[in-house]
Write a protein that holds these residues in place. Sequence first.
Motif, PDB file in Angstrom:
ATOM      1  N   GLU A  23     -50.422  -9.667   2.292  1.00 48.45           N
ATOM      2  CA  GLU A  23     -51.632 -10.529   2.360  1.00 48.45           C
ATOM      3  C   GLU A  23     -51.518 -11.507   3.495  1.00 48.45           C
ATOM      4  N   VAL A  24     -52.639 -11.734   4.148  1.00 48.18           N
ATOM      5  CA  VAL A  24     -52.639 -12.732   5.205  1.00 48.18           C
ATOM      6  C   VAL A  24     -52.964 -14.099   4.745  1.00 48.18           C
ATOM      7  N   PHE A  25     -52.250 -15.047   5.011  1.00 48.14           N
ATOM      8  CA  PHE A  25     -52.450 -16.461   4.503  1.00 48.14           C
ATOM      9  C   PHE A  25     -52.218 -17.426   5.932  1.00 48.14           C
ATOM     10  N   SER A  26     -53.014 -18.459   5.716  1.00 44.86           N
ATOM     11  CA  SER A  26     -52.685 -19.561   6.803  1.00 44.86           C
ATOM     12  C   SER A  26     -51.534 -20.593   6.257  1.00 44.86           C
ATOM     13  N   ASP A  27     -50.546 -20.566   7.274  1.00 43.49           N
ATOM     14  CA  ASP A  27     -49.222 -21.144   6.951  1.00 43.49           C
ATOM     15  C   ASP A  27     -49.150 -22.502   7.366  1.00 43.49           C
ATOM     16  N   LEU A  28     -49.905 -23.452   6.843  1.00 42.32           N
ATOM     17  CA  LEU A  28     -50.125 -24.959   7.040  1.00 42.32           C
ATOM     18  C   LEU A  28     -49.019 -25.828   7.081  1.00 42.32           C
ATOM     19  N   GLU A  29     -47.860 -25.489   6.449  1.00 44.19           N
ATOM     20  CA  GLU A  29     -46.464 -26.031   6.510  1.00 44.19           C
ATOM     21  C   GLU A  29     -45.828 -25.880   7.541  1.00 44.19           C
ATOM     22  N   THR A  30     -45.676 -24.799   8.173  1.00 44.85           N
ATOM     23  CA  THR A  30     -44.724 -24.432   9.281  1.00 44.85           C
ATOM     24  C   THR A  30     -45.664 -24.659  10.670  1.00 44.85           C
ATOM     25  N   GLY A  31     -47.075 -24.603  10.433  1.00 47.98           N
ATOM     26  CA  GLY A  31     -48.051 -25.132  11.593  1.00 47.98           C
ATOM     27  C   GLY A  31     -48.298 -26.673  11.617  1.00 47.98           C
ATOM     28  N   ARG A  32     -47.824 -27.344  10.358  1.00 51.98           N
ATOM     29  CA  ARG A  32     -48.098 -28.699  10.187  1.00 51.98           C
ATOM     30  C   ARG A  32     -49.309 -29.090  10.328  1.00 51.98           C
ATOM     31  N   GLY A  33     -50.318 -28.261   9.547  1.00 51.75           N
ATOM     32  CA  GLY A  33     -51.723 -28.709   9.503  1.00 51.75           C
ATOM     33  C   GLY A  33     -52.658 -27.674  10.304  1.00 51.75           C
ATOM     34  N   ALA A  34     -53.775 -27.931  10.316  1.00 57.13           N
ATOM     35  CA  ALA A  34     -54.710 -26.918  11.099  1.00 57.13           C
ATOM     36  C   ALA A  34     -54.685 -27.253  12.360  1.00 57.13           C
ATOM     37  N   ALA A  35     -56.091 -27.222  13.011  1.00 57.98           N
ATOM     38  CA  ALA A  35     -56.234 -27.297  14.595  1.00 57.98           C
ATOM     39  C   ALA A  35     -57.638 -27.792  14.687  1.00 57.98           C
ATOM     40  N   SER A  36     -57.961 -27.904  15.949  1.00 55.04           N
ATOM     41  CA  SER A  36     -59.446 -27.808  16.387  1.00 55.04           C
ATOM     42  C   SER A  36     -59.484 -27.192  18.037  1.00 55.04           C
ATOM     43  N   PRO A  61     -65.170 -24.855  15.882  1.00 49.90           N
ATOM     44  CA  PRO A  61     -64.434 -25.655  16.695  1.00 49.90           C
ATOM     45  C   PRO A  61     -63.834 -26.709  16.053  1.00 49.90           C
ATOM     46  N   THR A  62     -64.097 -27.137  14.679  1.00 50.13           N
ATOM     47  CA  THR A  62     -63.243 -28.312  14.111  1.00 50.13           C
ATOM     48  C   THR A  62     -62.512 -27.702  12.962  1.00 50.13           C
ATOM     49  N   ASP A  63     -62.446 -26.627  12.569  1.00 55.67           N
ATOM     50  CA  ASP A  63     -61.730 -25.741  11.681  1.00 55.67           C
ATOM     51  C   ASP A  63     -61.014 -24.457  12.243  1.00 55.67           C
ATOM     52  N   ALA A  64     -59.789 -24.610  12.731  1.00 54.74           N
ATOM     53  CA  ALA A  64     -58.941 -23.546  13.099  1.00 54.74           C
ATOM     54  C   ALA A  64     -57.693 -23.527  12.571  1.00 54.74           C
ATOM     55  N   GLN A  65     -57.404 -22.451  12.138  1.00 53.95           N
ATOM     56  CA  GLN A  65     -56.057 -22.125  11.502  1.00 53.95           C
ATOM     57  C   GLN A  65     -55.168 -21.314  12.610  1.00 53.95           C
ATOM     58  N   PRO A  66     -53.949 -22.391  12.992  1.00 57.11           N
ATOM     59  CA  PRO A  66     -53.070 -21.798  14.012  1.00 57.11           C
ATOM     60  C   PRO A  66     -52.050 -20.726  13.653  1.00 57.11           C
ATOM     61  N   LEU A  67     -51.755 -20.500  12.336  1.00 60.46           N
ATOM     62  CA  LEU A  67     -50.581 -19.880  12.102  1.00 60.46           C
ATOM     63  C   LEU A  67     -51.228 -19.066  10.868  1.00 60.46           C
ATOM     64  N   LEU A  68     -51.728 -17.778  11.190  1.00 62.30           N
ATOM     65  CA  LEU A  68     -52.044 -16.917  10.075  1.00 62.30           C
ATOM     66  C   LEU A  68     -50.618 -15.955  10.074  1.00 62.30           C
ATOM     67  N   ARG A  69     -50.005 -15.607   8.654  1.00 57.72           N
ATOM     68  CA  ARG A  69     -49.013 -14.968   8.685  1.00 57.72           C
ATOM     69  C   ARG A  69     -49.312 -13.936   7.557  1.00 57.72           C
ATOM     70  N   ARG A  70     -48.469 -12.990   7.445  1.00 53.08           N
ATOM     71  CA  ARG A  70     -48.418 -11.928   6.063  1.00 53.08           C
ATOM     72  C   ARG A  70     -47.476 -12.237   5.242  1.00 53.08           C
ATOM     73  N   ASP A  71     -47.606 -12.351   3.897  1.00 54.38           N
ATOM     74  CA  ASP A  71     -46.696 -12.724   2.927  1.00 54.38           C
ATOM     75  C   ASP A  71     -45.912 -11.360   2.642  1.00 54.38           C
ATOM     76  N   GLU A  72     -45.027 -11.562   1.459  1.00 49.89           N
ATOM     77  CA  GLU A  72     -44.315 -10.142   1.116  1.00 49.89           C
ATOM     78  C   GLU A  72     -45.111  -8.981   0.665  1.00 49.89           C
ATOM     79  N   GLN A  73     -46.248  -9.271   0.171  1.00 51.07           N
ATOM     80  CA  GLN A  73     -47.051  -8.224  -0.296  1.00 51.07           C
ATOM     81  C   GLN A  73     -48.146  -7.785   0.862  1.00 51.07           C
TER      82      GLN A  73
END
Length: 153
Positions: free
Chosen positions: A84-97, A70-82
């Motif tokens: 691979e899935v990563f958490s885009d904290l920059e675009t999402g401006r951080g994590a979430a809950s 509940p206190t550790d959510a990644q709102p924006l998972l994306r795929r990179d050029e290869q």
Amino acid sequence: MTVADDFRELRARTDRVDPRELDALWGRLAPVTVDELAGGRWRGFGFDTGHPMYGRLVGSRWYGKDFTSPTDAQPLLRRDEQGEVFSDLETGRGAASLWMVQFRGESTATMVYDGLPVFDHFKRVDAGTVMGIMNGKGTLSGGEHFYFGLGRE
């Protein structure tokens, strides 16, 4: 037809979906709890209603969301050029809950972004699928919300 059948039918549409159809479907879905969402990664997909967020997410190779707890959510998972899935904290401006929040007269699990005035409200379609509505300051387009779905991995 069940509400889950109606959801799948709208998801399979290749033309634009009328937001009023999604609003009607939302009203038939049951609220979901934070505990039902927490504990894993969810694969996302949007409904093309003409909302600009749909094109942005498709263009950014949006993958989904991760609700570790509940206190550790990644709102924006994306795929990179290869791929691979990563958490885009920059675009999402951080994590979430995750919190229980009142929306349209019901208390339902909601992801609250740490760095944006955005709330993603969720309701249950079936045991492994939820429907989401993005809400918050600056999220409406033409008075309409962005609608999406998540399937548990």
